[in-house]
Design a protein around this motif. Structure first.
Motif, PDB file in Angstrom:
ATOM      1  N   THR A  20       0.842  -1.197   0.000  1.00 17.77           N
ATOM      2  CA  THR A  20       0.000   0.000   0.000  1.00 17.77           C
ATOM      3  C   THR A  20       0.877   1.246   0.000  1.00 17.77           C
ATOM      4  OG1 THR A  20      -0.062   0.181   2.407  1.00 17.77           O
ATOM      5  CG2 THR A  20      -1.735  -1.236   1.374  1.00 17.77           C
ATOM      6  N   ARG A  21       0.304   2.353  -0.367  1.00 19.93           N
ATOM      7  CA  ARG A  21       1.041   3.630  -0.404  1.00 19.93           C
ATOM      8  C   ARG A  21       1.568   3.982   0.983  1.00 19.93           C
ATOM      9  NH1 ARG A  21       4.253   5.864  -3.523  1.00 19.93           N
ATOM     10  NH2 ARG A  21       4.925   7.720  -2.495  1.00 19.93           N
ATOM     11  N   ASN A  22       0.769   3.757   2.015  1.00 16.60           N
ATOM     12  CA  ASN A  22       1.181   4.057   3.387  1.00 16.60           C
ATOM     13  C   ASN A  22       2.388   3.201   3.792  1.00 16.60           C
ATOM     14  OD1 ASN A  22       0.882   5.433   5.907  1.00 16.60           O
ATOM     15  ND2 ASN A  22       0.018   3.552   6.746  1.00 16.60           N
ATOM     16  N   ASN A  23       2.340   1.906   3.472  1.00 15.59           N
ATOM     17  CA  ASN A  23       3.463   1.020   3.792  1.00 15.59           C
ATOM     18  C   ASN A  23       4.725   1.424   3.035  1.00 15.59           C
ATOM     19  OD1 ASN A  23       1.967  -0.468   5.577  1.00 15.59           O
ATOM     20  ND2 ASN A  23       1.610  -2.180   4.186  1.00 15.59           N
ATOM     21  N   ILE A  24       4.557   1.821   1.791  1.00 16.00           N
ATOM     22  CA  ILE A  24       5.705   2.253   0.985  1.00 16.00           C
ATOM     23  C   ILE A  24       6.339   3.494   1.615  1.00 16.00           C
ATOM     24  CG2 ILE A  24       6.396   3.203  -1.252  1.00 16.00           C
ATOM     25  CD1 ILE A  24       4.186   1.402  -2.483  1.00 16.00           C
ATOM     26  N   ASP A  25       5.510   4.469   1.986  1.00 10.41           N
ATOM     27  CA  ASP A  25       6.020   5.695   2.609  1.00 10.41           C
ATOM     28  C   ASP A  25       6.750   5.396   3.915  1.00 10.41           C
ATOM     29  OD1 ASP A  25       5.010   7.204   0.535  1.00 10.41           O
ATOM     30  OD2 ASP A  25       3.214   7.830   1.636  1.00 10.41           O
ATOM     31  N   LEU A  26       6.156   4.527   4.738  1.00 10.36           N
ATOM     32  CA  LEU A  26       6.792   4.156   6.007  1.00 10.36           C
ATOM     33  C   LEU A  26       8.129   3.461   5.770  1.00 10.36           C
ATOM     34  CD1 LEU A  26       3.725   2.873   8.056  1.00 10.36           C
ATOM     35  CD2 LEU A  26       5.058   4.938   8.494  1.00 10.36           C
ATOM     36  N   PHE A  27       8.160   2.559   4.812  1.00  5.74           N
ATOM     37  CA  PHE A  27       9.388   1.845   4.517  1.00  5.74           C
ATOM     38  C   PHE A  27      10.474   2.803   4.034  1.00  5.74           C
ATOM     39  CE2 PHE A  27      12.352  -0.246   1.718  1.00  5.74           C
ATOM     40  CZ  PHE A  27      12.778  -1.308   2.508  1.00  5.74           C
ATOM     41  N   LEU A  28      10.119   3.710   3.144  1.00  2.00           N
ATOM     42  CA  LEU A  28      11.113   4.655   2.628  1.00  2.00           C
ATOM     43  C   LEU A  28      11.670   5.533   3.745  1.00  2.00           C
ATOM     44  CD1 LEU A  28       9.564   5.655  -0.811  1.00  2.00           C
ATOM     45  CD2 LEU A  28      11.599   4.257  -0.392  1.00  2.00           C
ATOM     46  N   LYS A  29      10.823   5.968   4.662  1.00  2.00           N
ATOM     47  CA  LYS A  29      11.301   6.764   5.804  1.00  2.00           C
ATOM     48  C   LYS A  29      12.238   5.945   6.677  1.00  2.00           C
ATOM     49  CE  LYS A  29       7.316   9.818   6.113  1.00  2.00           C
ATOM     50  NZ  LYS A  29       6.114  10.170   6.867  1.00  2.00           N
ATOM     51  N   MET A  30      11.841   4.697   6.953  1.00  2.87           N
ATOM     52  CA  MET A  30      12.667   3.825   7.783  1.00  2.87           C
ATOM     53  C   MET A  30      13.997   3.532   7.102  1.00  2.87           C
ATOM     54  SD  MET A  30      12.679  -0.180   8.509  1.00  2.87           S
ATOM     55  CE  MET A  30      12.656  -0.315   6.786  1.00  2.87           C
ATOM     56  N   PHE A  31      13.961   3.230   5.825  1.00  3.49           N
ATOM     57  CA  PHE A  31      15.168   2.900   5.081  1.00  3.49           C
ATOM     58  C   PHE A  31      16.106   4.101   5.022  1.00  3.49           C
ATOM     59  CE2 PHE A  31      17.714   1.717   1.379  1.00  3.49           C
ATOM     60  CZ  PHE A  31      17.983   0.390   1.676  1.00  3.49           C
ATOM     61  N   THR A  32      15.558   5.288   4.844  1.00  6.80           N
ATOM     62  CA  THR A  32      16.365   6.513   4.809  1.00  6.80           C
ATOM     63  C   THR A  32      17.042   6.744   6.151  1.00  6.80           C
ATOM     64  OG1 THR A  32      14.917   7.469   3.139  1.00  6.80           O
ATOM     65  CG2 THR A  32      16.294   9.000   4.385  1.00  6.80           C
ATOM     66  N   LYS A  33      16.301   6.561   7.233  1.00  2.57           N
ATOM     67  CA  LYS A  33      16.894   6.734   8.570  1.00  2.57           C
ATOM     68  C   LYS A  33      17.995   5.711   8.810  1.00  2.57           C
ATOM     69  CE  LYS A  33      13.013   9.008  10.745  1.00  2.57           C
ATOM     70  NZ  LYS A  33      12.040   9.022  11.814  1.00  2.57           N
ATOM     71  N   LEU A  34      17.739   4.474   8.450  1.00  2.00           N
ATOM     72  CA  LEU A  34      18.736   3.421   8.617  1.00  2.00           C
ATOM     73  C   LEU A  34      19.989   3.730   7.796  1.00  2.00           C
ATOM     74  CD1 LEU A  34      19.538   0.665   9.752  1.00  2.00           C
ATOM     75  CD2 LEU A  34      18.400  -0.371   7.781  1.00  2.00           C
ATOM     76  N   PHE A  35      19.807   4.167   6.587  1.00  2.00           N
ATOM     77  CA  PHE A  35      20.930   4.520   5.722  1.00  2.00           C
ATOM     78  C   PHE A  35      21.734   5.662   6.342  1.00  2.00           C
ATOM     79  CE2 PHE A  35      22.755   6.877   2.109  1.00  2.00           C
ATOM     80  CZ  PHE A  35      23.566   5.875   1.590  1.00  2.00           C
ATOM     81  N   ASN A  36      21.061   6.658   6.907  1.00  2.00           N
ATOM     82  CA  ASN A  36      21.753   7.786   7.545  1.00  2.00           C
ATOM     83  C   ASN A  36      22.535   7.340   8.783  1.00  2.00           C
ATOM     84  OD1 ASN A  36      20.923   9.627   5.626  1.00  2.00           O
ATOM     85  ND2 ASN A  36      19.095  10.217   6.760  1.00  2.00           N
TER      86      ASN A  36
END
Length: 149
Positions: A20-36
């Motif tokens: 879902t769009r919500n899950n995609i947005d959450l994943f991208l935020k989480m992945f970005t934080k993890l990458f940082n």
């Protein structure tokens, strides 16, 4: 971004997460934080592995800055002196205390001594007194290593 999406798609398929769009947005935020976090850890490690050297003018300047802050600008008789023990190093050459923490240890000591100056000077005074005295700067370097682990 394409790598993020590829990883995300593989996770969604393997874990059968609703796409879902919500899950995609959450994943991208989480992945970005993890990458940082990973990038920050790599950057910190790149500083930690730098060996402190008296011959490096930047290192010598930062060491003198630490001295000035901890002693409230008392003269430093020479770079190798028993006076370093008074500010919490184990011997007359602080370079030996930096072995494990490297240049990162000096950076952390300078940060603490400048940003939290009052607390630092109080801690140095307490560390120098009584039967429970300890090497203040060496303890700070040990804390740097423990936090890093």
């Amino acid at each position: 971004d394409s790598l993020n999406l590829k990883v995300m798609e593989e996770l969604y398929i393997k874990k059968k997460i609703p796409y879902t769009r919500n899950n995609i947005d959450l994943f991208l935020k989480m992945f970005t934080k993890l990458f940082n976090v990973i990038k920050a850890k790599q950057y910190i490690e790149s500083i930690r592995v730098i060996k402190f050297e008296h011959s490096n003018t930047s290192h010598a300047k930062d060491l003198r800055k630490l001295w000035d802050t901890l002693t409230e600008h008392q003269p430093l008789p020479s770079i190798i002196t028993r006076k370093w023990i008074d500010v919490g190093f184990q011997g007359e050459d602080p370079a030996t205390d930096f072995r494990g923490a490297g240049y990162l240890g000096l950076e952390n000591l300078n940060y603490y001594s400048q940003v939290h100056n009052k607390e630092c000077l109080t801690g140095l005074k307490v560390a120098s007194e009584g039967s429970k005295a300890y090497f203040f700067c060496s303890a700070g370097l040990y804390i740097t290593l423990e936090v890093w682990k």
